[in-house]
Write a protein that holds these residues in place. Structure first.
Motif, PDB file in Angstrom:
ATOM      1  N   HIS A 148       0.824  -1.209   0.000  1.00 52.76           N
ATOM      2  CA  HIS A 148       0.000   0.000   0.000  1.00 52.76           C
ATOM      3  C   HIS A 148       0.860   1.262   0.000  1.00 52.76           C
ATOM      4  O   HIS A 148       0.551   2.233  -0.707  1.00 52.76           O
ATOM      5  CB  HIS A 148      -0.915  -0.016   1.225  1.00 52.76           C
ATOM      6  CG  HIS A 148      -1.883   1.124   1.290  1.00 52.76           C
ATOM      7  ND1 HIS A 148      -3.004   1.192   0.491  1.00 52.76           N
ATOM      8  CD2 HIS A 148      -1.883   2.252   2.058  1.00 52.76           C
ATOM      9  CE1 HIS A 148      -3.676   2.312   0.766  1.00 52.76           C
ATOM     10  NE2 HIS A 148      -3.019   2.966   1.714  1.00 52.76           N
ATOM     11  N   ASP A 149       1.933   1.248   0.778  1.00 54.80           N
ATOM     12  CA  ASP A 149       2.786   2.434   0.905  1.00 54.80           C
ATOM     13  C   ASP A 149       3.783   2.587  -0.235  1.00 54.80           C
ATOM     14  O   ASP A 149       4.274   3.704  -0.466  1.00 54.80           O
ATOM     15  CB  ASP A 149       3.565   2.384   2.221  1.00 54.80           C
ATOM     16  CG  ASP A 149       2.727   2.763   3.432  1.00 54.80           C
ATOM     17  OD1 ASP A 149       1.535   3.086   3.258  1.00 54.80           O
ATOM     18  OD2 ASP A 149       3.274   2.734   4.558  1.00 54.80           O
ATOM     19  N   ARG A 175      -7.213   1.235  -5.065  1.00 55.31           N
ATOM     20  CA  ARG A 175      -6.459   1.291  -3.814  1.00 55.31           C
ATOM     21  C   ARG A 175      -7.264   0.680  -2.657  1.00 55.31           C
ATOM     22  O   ARG A 175      -7.493   1.277  -1.625  1.00 55.31           O
ATOM     23  CB  ARG A 175      -6.056   2.729  -3.491  1.00 55.31           C
ATOM     24  CG  ARG A 175      -5.268   3.433  -4.568  1.00 55.31           C
ATOM     25  CD  ARG A 175      -3.858   2.930  -4.669  1.00 55.31           C
ATOM     26  NE  ARG A 175      -3.077   3.327  -3.492  1.00 55.31           N
ATOM     27  CZ  ARG A 175      -1.839   2.925  -3.259  1.00 55.31           C
ATOM     28  NH1 ARG A 175      -1.241   2.084  -4.096  1.00 55.31           N
ATOM     29  NH2 ARG A 175      -1.196   3.335  -2.198  1.00 55.31           N
ATOM     30  N   THR A 188      -8.509  -1.795   4.099  1.00 52.64           N
ATOM     31  CA  THR A 188      -8.532  -0.361   3.829  1.00 52.64           C
ATOM     32  C   THR A 188      -9.114  -0.102   2.451  1.00 52.64           C
ATOM     33  O   THR A 188      -9.056  -0.959   1.566  1.00 52.64           O
ATOM     34  CB  THR A 188      -7.134   0.258   3.946  1.00 52.64           C
ATOM     35  OG1 THR A 188      -7.243   1.685   3.959  1.00 52.64           O
ATOM     36  CG2 THR A 188      -6.227  -0.158   2.794  1.00 52.64           C
ATOM     37  N   PRO A 190     -10.366   3.785   0.009  1.00 50.42           N
ATOM     38  CA  PRO A 190     -10.517   5.237   0.099  1.00 50.42           C
ATOM     39  C   PRO A 190     -11.717   5.621   0.955  1.00 50.42           C
ATOM     40  O   PRO A 190     -12.792   5.029   0.854  1.00 50.42           O
ATOM     41  CB  PRO A 190     -10.722   5.651  -1.365  1.00 50.42           C
ATOM     42  CG  PRO A 190      -9.995   4.604  -2.145  1.00 50.42           C
ATOM     43  CD  PRO A 190     -10.231   3.329  -1.392  1.00 50.42           C
ATOM     44  N   ASN A 194      -7.939   4.834   8.032  1.00 50.04           N
ATOM     45  CA  ASN A 194      -6.568   4.310   7.989  1.00 50.04           C
ATOM     46  C   ASN A 194      -5.945   4.366   6.598  1.00 50.04           C
ATOM     47  O   ASN A 194      -4.850   3.828   6.403  1.00 50.04           O
ATOM     48  CB  ASN A 194      -6.535   2.875   8.498  1.00 50.04           C
ATOM     49  CG  ASN A 194      -7.302   1.905   7.586  1.00 50.04           C
ATOM     50  OD1 ASN A 194      -7.944   2.323   6.623  1.00 50.04           O
ATOM     51  ND2 ASN A 194      -7.241   0.628   7.903  1.00 50.04           N
ATOM     52  N   HIS A 195      -6.595   4.964   5.626  1.00 52.62           N
ATOM     53  CA  HIS A 195      -6.153   4.833   4.235  1.00 52.62           C
ATOM     54  C   HIS A 195      -4.952   5.719   3.897  1.00 52.62           C
ATOM     55  O   HIS A 195      -4.026   5.272   3.223  1.00 52.62           O
ATOM     56  CB  HIS A 195      -7.307   5.154   3.289  1.00 52.62           C
ATOM     57  CG  HIS A 195      -7.051   4.750   1.865  1.00 52.62           C
ATOM     58  ND1 HIS A 195      -7.042   3.435   1.462  1.00 52.62           N
ATOM     59  CD2 HIS A 195      -6.786   5.486   0.758  1.00 52.62           C
ATOM     60  CE1 HIS A 195      -6.791   3.372   0.158  1.00 52.62           C
ATOM     61  NE2 HIS A 195      -6.629   4.601  -0.281  1.00 52.62           N
ATOM     62  N   GLU A 196      -4.980   6.950   4.337  1.00 50.42           N
ATOM     63  CA  GLU A 196      -3.952   7.909   3.929  1.00 50.42           C
ATOM     64  C   GLU A 196      -2.737   7.865   4.852  1.00 50.42           C
ATOM     65  O   GLU A 196      -2.769   7.319   5.942  1.00 50.42           O
ATOM     66  CB  GLU A 196      -4.541   9.322   3.909  1.00 50.42           C
ATOM     67  CG  GLU A 196      -5.729   9.495   2.974  1.00 50.42           C
ATOM     68  CD  GLU A 196      -5.376   9.219   1.520  1.00 50.42           C
ATOM     69  OE1 GLU A 196      -4.209   9.423   1.140  1.00 50.42           O
ATOM     70  OE2 GLU A 196      -6.285   8.815   0.763  1.00 50.42           O
ATOM     71  N   GLY A 197      -1.654   8.458   4.360  1.00 52.13           N
ATOM     72  CA  GLY A 197      -0.447   8.595   5.166  1.00 52.13           C
ATOM     73  C   GLY A 197       0.418   7.353   5.163  1.00 52.13           C
ATOM     74  O   GLY A 197       0.128   6.359   4.494  1.00 52.13           O
ATOM     75  N   SER A 198       1.497   7.411   5.937  1.00 47.72           N
ATOM     76  CA  SER A 198       2.435   6.302   6.027  1.00 47.72           C
ATOM     77  C   SER A 198       1.929   5.248   7.006  1.00 47.72           C
ATOM     78  O   SER A 198       1.308   5.560   8.024  1.00 47.72           O
ATOM     79  CB  SER A 198       3.799   6.807   6.494  1.00 47.72           C
ATOM     80  OG  SER A 198       4.671   5.726   6.779  1.00 47.72           O
ATOM     81  N   HIS A 199       2.219   3.979   6.684  1.00 51.90           N
ATOM     82  CA  HIS A 199       1.891   2.864   7.562  1.00 51.90           C
ATOM     83  C   HIS A 199       3.162   2.090   7.926  1.00 51.90           C
ATOM     84  O   HIS A 199       3.130   0.879   8.161  1.00 51.90           O
ATOM     85  CB  HIS A 199       0.881   1.937   6.888  1.00 51.90           C
ATOM     86  CG  HIS A 199      -0.361   2.654   6.428  1.00 51.90           C
ATOM     87  ND1 HIS A 199      -0.412   3.338   5.243  1.00 51.90           N
ATOM     88  CD2 HIS A 199      -1.565   2.816   7.017  1.00 51.90           C
ATOM     89  CE1 HIS A 199      -1.614   3.880   5.104  1.00 51.90           C
ATOM     90  NE2 HIS A 199      -2.332   3.581   6.162  1.00 51.90           N
TER      91      HIS A 199
END
Length: 212
Positions: A148-149, A175, A188, A190, A194-199
């Protein structure tokens, strides 16, 4: 390019190089076709090549470069093969798990665009070294979040055996990550918090563990 209808034509089609290490032949095997005598070849070879090239170059090669050899479990299906598999699935036959053709255009059916006109391709793969290192309950999410990232995937769908998963490339990617193994359901998509940003905290250490 015409659909391959002879041994020599299919041999040449199988030699088409989709990326650094993947060839079209790597994606043509089908258990359904082998058992029931179907020819699992595309009606539109050029569209299948275009979609397969994107899948390989943008998803499979980077995944293999990072985590070692990928094993392809299932990939291209002709509309005939997928349609038959779906009919068997609806009839309750064991071992048939194909969604209907409309759902698989630009998915496992590489040589047809989806209803929105998007090009796409899906393969079911296993990353053996990852499963060997991370086989505990829920460990599949580490790989899911890394993808994902780091990769431009459209859809991921994980399964229990060896953490096999469908990985899809598609124009205008969705996505979205789903799973048949705990935690089941949608990990996850859109709109989820929890979808956006770094994981990175979810997959921290897996690259180092895979190298050591």
């Amino acid at each position: 390019m015409k659909p391959p209808r002879s041994v020599s034509a299919l041999t040449e089609f199988g030699r088409v190089r989709l990326s650094k290490t993947f060839f079209m032949r790597d994606f043509l095997y089908s258990d359904i076709a082998a058992i029931h005598g179907f020819n699992n070849v595309p009606d539109n070879p050029q569209l299948a090549i275009a979609a397969g090239t994107k899948l390989c170059e943008e998803l499979l090669e980077p995944l293999q470069d990072r985590f070692g050899r990928i094993a392809v479990r299932s990939a291209f299906r002709s509309a005939e093969v997928n349609g038959f598999g779906n009919e068997m699935q609806k009839a309750g036959k064991s071992g048939y798990t194909c969604a209907d053709n409309d759902s698989n255009y630009a998915g496992h059916i590489w040589d047809k665009r989806d209803s929105a006109g998007r090009l796409g391709a899906t393969a079911c793969v296993v990353v053996p070294r990852f499963h060997d290192a991370f086989s505990g309950e829920g460990d599949w999410t580490r790989l899911a979040w890394w993808i994902h990232d780091n990769l431009p995937y459209s859809t991921l769908y994980f399964f229990p055996k060896y953490w096999a998963f469908n990985i899809g490339w598609r124009e205008d990617p969705e996505r979205r990550i789903d799973s048949h193994v705990a935690p089941r359901g949608c990990l996850t998509k859109p709109g989820m918090a929890n979808h956006e940003g770094s994981h990175a905290e979810e997959w921290a250490g897996i690259e180092r563990a895979m190298i050591s």
